[in-house]
Each structure stands twice: as C-alpha cells, then as structure tokens.
Design an enzyme around this catalytic site. Structure first.
Site, mmCIF file in Angstrom:
data_model
loop_
_atom_site.group_PDB
_atom_site.id
_atom_site.type_symbol
_atom_site.label_atom_id
_atom_site.label_comp_id
_atom_site.label_asym_id
_atom_site.label_seq_id
_atom_site.Cartn_x
_atom_site.Cartn_y
_atom_site.Cartn_z
ATOM 1 N N HIS A 1 0.818 -1.213 0.000
ATOM 2 C CA HIS A 1 0.000 0.000 0.000
ATOM 3 C C HIS A 1 0.849 1.259 0.000
ATOM 4 O O HIS A 1 0.408 2.308 -0.478
ATOM 5 C CB HIS A 1 -0.940 -0.003 1.201
ATOM 6 C CG HIS A 1 -2.099 -0.938 1.044
ATOM 7 N ND1 HIS A 1 -2.828 -1.412 2.112
ATOM 8 C CD2 HIS A 1 -2.640 -1.510 -0.068
ATOM 9 C CE1 HIS A 1 -3.777 -2.221 1.672
ATOM 10 N NE2 HIS A 1 -3.680 -2.297 0.351
ATOM 11 N N HIS B 1 -4.903 -5.636 -10.844
ATOM 12 C CA HIS B 1 -3.600 -5.104 -10.430
ATOM 13 C C HIS B 1 -2.523 -5.328 -11.488
ATOM 14 O O HIS B 1 -1.768 -4.412 -11.828
ATOM 15 C CB HIS B 1 -3.164 -5.740 -9.107
ATOM 16 C CG HIS B 1 -3.741 -5.082 -7.903
ATOM 17 N ND1 HIS B 1 -4.741 -5.654 -7.142
ATOM 18 C CD2 HIS B 1 -3.465 -3.892 -7.324
ATOM 19 C CE1 HIS B 1 -5.045 -4.848 -6.143
ATOM 20 N NE2 HIS B 1 -4.292 -3.766 -6.232
#
Length: 417
Positions: free
Chosen positions: A255, A390
């Site tokens: 993240h 992703h």
C-alpha cells in the site's frame, strides 16, 4: 517523463520493453476471459478454471469491467462485449434493488449483506471506465454509483469515506479504513475526469491529507491502515488475524507503493483542473516509496516484498502477493516519470525481474497470486487467480502519463490517433 539524458536509456523509452508489457497484457486478458459466468465474473483457480459452484463476485466483476474497458479502449476485440456482460450483472442481480448499493454476490446469495466502501469504490471505478469506453448502460451504472457514494459513503465533515453499513444503510461501522479510502481516491481521480468535475479531486486531496500526510511522520513513512471513528490509529487492529486479505495487522508495504503512485496521479491531475497541487504530494510519494522498498523488499533475507510488517518494521506475514509487486513496479514507473531519477529506474527493473522470475506462470497462465516464503505458489491469503486488475494496470501505467486517469488517458490517445 521529464527531460533528462538518463530518460533515453530507460525501459520506459524502450520499444522492446513496451512490446513485452503489451504481450503480457494480452496473456493476462486471455486468461481472465474464462472467469465469465452467466451473471458477472467469478474467481478462477490457479489453472484458469471456475469451480463448479462458482458465484459471481461483485468486486471481481467490477474489476473485470474496469480492466476490459481499458482493453476495449486499446482496440482489443471482444473486450467491449465483456464490459457489457459485467454491466448487466452490476445493474441486475448484483445490485440491491430495494435499498440501493451492491451485494457481494447475486441477490446476496453468499450471506454477506453489508455494504463496504471498498466494494462500492470499485463499482464507481468500473462505471467510469465503461463510460469512457462508450458502452451502453454505463452511464446508468455511473449515475447509481455516484448517488450511493454521495448519499451514504462520503463524509464532508470527515473529509473521507465512511467504512461500511448494514444492507439498509443503518449501523455505520465504527472503523475507518486506509484501504477503502485509498481505493476511493483512485475512483475519485477517474470520476473527476469522466464527470469533468474537480470536486472529486478536492475530495481525493482531502483523503490523501487525512490518511497519508497527517500520519506519515508518525508511521515509519508507511500508510496507517486502521483508524477508529475519530480517525485515531488502531495499531493493534487484527493482531489475532494478521494475514487478513483486506485488513491485515500492522503495515503493508504494497500500500505504500500504491499510495505513492496515487499521490503522483493526484499531483498531476490538480493543475489540469486549475487547482493547486501542494508540494507534499510528491514529497510524501518519495517517502512512501523509499520506506516501502527499504522495509518491504528482502525483509526476511529473500527477494520479494513481504505482505506485512509490524510497527518496528519487522516482517509479520512473509508471503509475497502478486498485487504488491504490481504496485511496486507501477509506483517506480510513476516516480521515474515524475523525476527521471536513476534510483527509480533501478527499482522498476528489479521489480519486473522478480515478476518475470517468480510470478508469471508460464505453465498455466496469468500470475501466481501468492508465493510462500520458499517462492513457490501458495494460496493461504489469495487462493487461485481471481484478479486481473492489479497486474493489468501495472502493464498499462508505465505507458501512459500520470494524468488524466487510465481510461480517460487511453480514450485521449485513441482520439489523437
């Protein structure tokens, strides 16, 4: 990319590298097409098969709509029809026709009736990309998604997204999530472009300030993942369930890379909308990337990025998840575009070398979604290969400017010829 003599030797300027990325992208798309169900899209196993009892998953369906919309905008045949298939599911059985918003599965068949911001941010992202791709019914979905965000999730007083509700929008959860607000930021960047409304950029900036800028100096230069309803960090959250797929204990280097990229997208988008971009956006992006690389890469003595760290920077969950490497490569590309500094070129190549060596499954297709500490395929946190989003974004982002957002950038490239 900034003008710099180093840029001419960058992989981002290499015709061969860009061709390799596009080849990988086509293989990812071909694998993901098998996830189509009569309603929406389901989760593929590691061999690219749907289980006999597979149910459509709203998050996966939204991510597939977004990804196939990007592919359609690139001119790849067959992908537009897959967007339409996903839109029909999101406008049909996946939507709660009584209370609004979206179930996790058709008609809530899996029993999960709560409505989290995370899922709804992806529905909004999917709708915005489908609108950019010019697909029928996309505007209807976008109108519904924006209405839900405005009516239930966005809090002007907090400058961020509320986390989740019961099916009837009661029982607001006394928790605030960094992960949901991160993906809210991503969706808001796309909404600002498609709706041509800078309000969404202002909201993205408010979230980034609250979740990242106000916390970064007290959090090892990594994102804080968990907060209470007053936006106080919860450092022990999920300490008994450290490998949770969405709310793991501790800090998540993946993240950090993802937020670094989003801050740079926001920095680039604000001036295009006539708004000022604070200097801390790039400064914090640098800090996030540096800490994520220093603490996450090779953290346990082996290559790869561990899933989580404790508050002292020590590995907790050591599995390597494919999305962390995808975001690391995309984050390096963003900082390389922004700064043209050699350190980001080095990291960009390092991450793609790891992806090539360990994650790309040349036997069964797509990428392994999880590797164990021995670098072999595993499935404790993310079994199978359900995620196109992703990896496919990691293929596209190095080829496009930092702003506008992905779908709008691809649309603009097509219109320019």
């Amino acid at each position: 990319m900034n003008n710099n003599k180093y840029a001419s030797s960058s992989w981002l300027s290499s015709t061969a590298h860009l061709a390799w990325l596009n080849s990988q992208g086509q293989q990812l798309l071909d694998f993901a097409k098998a996830s189509r169900l009569p309603v929406g899209f389901g989760s593929l196993d590691r061999y690219g098969q749907l289980p006999a009892d597979a149910l459509a998953d709203t998050m996966n369906t939204a991510r597939m709509v977004h990804s196939f919309a990007l592919a359609h905008l690139q001119g790849l045949p067959g992908c537009g029809l897959l967007v339409d298939h996903g839109l029909a599911a999101l406008l049909g059985p996946l939507r709660d026709g009584e209370f609004g918003g979206w179930f996790a599965s058709p008609e809530g068949a899996d029993g999960d009736l709560r409505k989290p911001a995370y899922r709804h941010a992806f529905v909004a992202l999917a709708a915005s990309s489908a609108v950019a791709a010019g697909r029928p019914q996309a505007q209807t979905l976008l109108d519904q998604a924006v209405d839900v965000l405005e009516r239930h999730f966005w809090s002007d007083s907090e400058g961020a997204l509320l986390e989740s509700f019961a099916r009837d929008w009661s029982d607001c959860e006394a928790y605030r999530g960094g992960n949901s607000n991160m993906h809210g930021t991503e969706a808001f960047l796309a909404l600002a472009d498609v709706l041509e409304d800078p309000k969404w950029l202002k909201r993205a900036l408010a979230i980034s300030d609250k979740v990242i800028h106000q916390q970064i100096s007290q959090a090892n230069d990594l994102p804080v993942e968990h907060f209470d309803a007053q936006w106080q960090p919860l450092p022990d959250y999920n300490v008994s369930k450290p490998d949770d797929g969405f709310r793991p204990y501790g800090q998540t280097p993946g993240h950090g890379f993802e937020w670094a990229r989003l801050l740079l997208h926001l920095e680039a988008a604000l001036p295009l909308a006539g708004l000022a971009a604070p200097a801390w956006l790039c400064e914090d992006a640098r800090r996030l990337f540096a800490a994520s690389a220093a603490l996450g890469w090779h953290a346990d003595g082996a290559d790869g990025i561990v899933y989580t760290l404790d508050w002292h920077g020590k590995p907790v969950v050591r599995q390597r998840l494919h999305w962390t490497l995808a975001e690391a490569a995309a984050g390096a590309a963003a900082l390389l575009q922004r700064t043209a500094e050699p350190v980001y070129e080095t990291w960009y190549r390092t991450f793609w070398d790891y992806i090539d060596a360990y994650l790309i499954d040349r036997q069964h297709g797509s990428w392994h979604h999880e590797l164990g500490v021995d670098q072999q395929p595993a499935g404790e946190i993310w079994p199978g290969k359900p995620d196109l989003y992703h990896a496919y974004q990691a293929i596209l982002l190095p080829q496009l400017p930092l702003a506008p957002s992905l779908a709008t950038a691809l649309k603009s490239r097509v219109m320019r010829g």
